[in-house]
Design an enzyme around this catalytic site. Structure first.
Site, PDB file in Angstrom:
ATOM      1  N   GLY A   1       0.839  -1.192   0.000  1.00  0.00           N
ATOM      2  CA  GLY A   1       0.000   0.000   0.000  1.00  0.00           C
ATOM      3  C   GLY A   1       0.867   1.232   0.000  1.00  0.00           C
ATOM      4  O   GLY A   1       2.048   1.171   0.344  1.00  0.00           O
TER       5      GLY A   1
ATOM      6  N   GLN B   1       2.888  10.118   1.236  1.00  0.00           N
ATOM      7  CA  GLN B   1       4.208   9.481   1.154  1.00  0.00           C
ATOM      8  C   GLN B   1       4.954   9.849  -0.127  1.00  0.00           C
ATOM      9  O   GLN B   1       6.156   9.608  -0.230  1.00  0.00           O
ATOM     10  CB  GLN B   1       4.071   7.950   1.210  1.00  0.00           C
ATOM     11  CG  GLN B   1       3.659   7.410   2.554  1.00  0.00           C
ATOM     12  CD  GLN B   1       3.574   5.902   2.531  1.00  0.00           C
ATOM     13  OE1 GLN B   1       2.582   5.331   2.106  1.00  0.00           O
ATOM     14  NE2 GLN B   1       4.641   5.240   2.967  1.00  0.00           N
TER      15      GLN B   1
ATOM     16  N   CYS C   1       6.914  -0.158   6.669  1.00  0.00           N
ATOM     17  CA  CYS C   1       6.408   0.990   5.926  1.00  0.00           C
ATOM     18  C   CYS C   1       7.508   1.473   4.988  1.00  0.00           C
ATOM     19  O   CYS C   1       8.667   1.556   5.404  1.00  0.00           O
ATOM     20  CB  CYS C   1       6.014   2.105   6.904  1.00  0.00           C
ATOM     21  SG  CYS C   1       5.417   3.596   6.102  1.00  0.00           S
ATOM     22  N   LEU C   2       7.147   1.783   3.748  1.00  0.00           N
ATOM     23  CA  LEU C   2       8.159   2.249   2.782  1.00  0.00           C
ATOM     24  C   LEU C   2       8.811   3.546   3.242  1.00  0.00           C
ATOM     25  O   LEU C   2       9.916   3.864   2.819  1.00  0.00           O
ATOM     26  CB  LEU C   2       7.521   2.433   1.400  1.00  0.00           C
ATOM     27  CG  LEU C   2       6.968   1.161   0.737  1.00  0.00           C
ATOM     28  CD1 LEU C   2       6.353   1.494  -0.614  1.00  0.00           C
ATOM     29  CD2 LEU C   2       8.046   0.104   0.595  1.00  0.00           C
TER      30      LEU C   2
ATOM     31  N   HIS D   1      -3.393   1.011   8.212  1.00  0.00           N
ATOM     32  CA  HIS D   1      -2.048   1.586   8.167  1.00  0.00           C
ATOM     33  C   HIS D   1      -2.000   2.739   7.155  1.00  0.00           C
ATOM     34  O   HIS D   1      -1.504   3.824   7.452  1.00  0.00           O
ATOM     35  CB  HIS D   1      -1.052   0.472   7.794  1.00  0.00           C
ATOM     36  CG  HIS D   1       0.353   0.929   7.546  1.00  0.00           C
ATOM     37  ND1 HIS D   1       1.428   0.456   8.263  1.00  0.00           N
ATOM     38  CD2 HIS D   1       0.875   1.805   6.642  1.00  0.00           C
ATOM     39  CE1 HIS D   1       2.544   1.040   7.828  1.00  0.00           C
ATOM     40  NE2 HIS D   1       2.233   1.854   6.833  1.00  0.00           N
ATOM     41  N   GLU D   2      -2.562   2.502   5.963  1.00  0.00           N
ATOM     42  CA  GLU D   2      -2.517   3.536   4.917  1.00  0.00           C
ATOM     43  C   GLU D   2      -3.364   4.749   5.284  1.00  0.00           C
ATOM     44  O   GLU D   2      -2.974   5.894   5.033  1.00  0.00           O
ATOM     45  CB  GLU D   2      -2.969   2.956   3.571  1.00  0.00           C
ATOM     46  CG  GLU D   2      -2.106   1.819   3.029  1.00  0.00           C
ATOM     47  CD  GLU D   2      -0.608   2.119   3.031  1.00  0.00           C
ATOM     48  OE1 GLU D   2      -0.222   3.287   2.878  1.00  0.00           O
ATOM     49  OE2 GLU D   2       0.167   1.170   3.213  1.00  0.00           O
TER      50      GLU D   2
ATOM     51  N   HIS E   1      -1.728   7.287   7.429  1.00  0.00           N
ATOM     52  CA  HIS E   1      -0.832   8.231   6.742  1.00  0.00           C
ATOM     53  C   HIS E   1      -1.560   9.529   6.375  1.00  0.00           C
ATOM     54  O   HIS E   1      -0.949  10.583   6.260  1.00  0.00           O
ATOM     55  CB  HIS E   1      -0.286   7.617   5.447  1.00  0.00           C
ATOM     56  CG  HIS E   1       0.895   6.699   5.640  1.00  0.00           C
ATOM     57  ND1 HIS E   1       2.103   7.139   6.124  1.00  0.00           N
ATOM     58  CD2 HIS E   1       1.057   5.374   5.387  1.00  0.00           C
ATOM     59  CE1 HIS E   1       2.961   6.122   6.154  1.00  0.00           C
ATOM     60  NE2 HIS E   1       2.344   5.033   5.727  1.00  0.00           N
TER      61      HIS E   1
HETATM   62 NI    NI Z   1       3.257   3.191   5.539  1.00  0.00          NI
END
Ligand code: NI
Length: 169
Positions: free
Chosen positions: A44, A49, A94-95, A136-137, A140
């Site tokens: 995701g 981000q 997480c990226l 999680h997304e 953000h």
């Molecule tokens: Ni993330």
């Protein structure tokens, strides 16, 4: 090619704006985000981000297989969790926090309302890892990272390491 921002970039902490215009530009951004998600082997990615402070996330709940044939990309515009039930603890990454994983407790099932890239309203029920990924997304979009769910001591340790990593990069 979109660059995925990493901690401690302040743009990861902004509160994203609601999307009101559903046009080609939005669809192109979603597509570019999906490419960045696949290129970085993510499941995701949220618009903040990649430096876009709007309420949109993309997911592919099949992505852990890394099999292009079973790809199932999806864009969620203005997503909002309406109901949470149960609890489930899984290891998250997480990226934007490269190299770190930690156990996070979240709801096991969620009901989410959102809009499509065309602006149509939808509702969906998710359970298990799909529900965890979307929670999680969505975090953000309000500037929240998974480390914010951790006990303070562990959180500060990860923050320090990431800040040191960023400085030496
Ligand atoms: Ni993330």
């Amino acid at each position: 090619m979109l660059e995925v921002l990493t901690f401690p970039d302040s743009r990861l902490r902004v509160k994203a704006e609601k999307v009101t215009v559903f046009d080609g530009e939005l669809a192109r951004l979603a597509e570019a985000m999906m490419r960045a998600m696949y290129d970085n082997s993510g499941m995701g990615l949220a618009a903040p981000q990649v430096g876009e402070a709007i309420q949109m996330v993309v997911t592919d709940f099949n992505a852990p297989d890394h099999n292009p044939a079973t790809r199932c990309p999806k864009a969620w515009v203005n997503p909002e969790i309406r109901e949470r039930t149960g609890e489930m603890t899984t290891e998250e990454g997480c990226l934007s926090l490269p190299g770190f994983r930690a156990l996070v407790a979240r709801a096991e099932s969620v009901t989410v309302v959102y809009q499509t890239l065309e602006g149509e309203s939808r509702q969906e029920n998710l359970t298990g890892l799909d529900a965890v990924c979307l929670q999680h997304e969505i975090d953000h979009l309000s500037g929240k990272l998974f480390i914010d769910h951790l006990p303070p001591v562990r959180r500060e340790m990860i923050k320090k390491k990431l800040t040191r990593q960023a400085r030496s990069a």
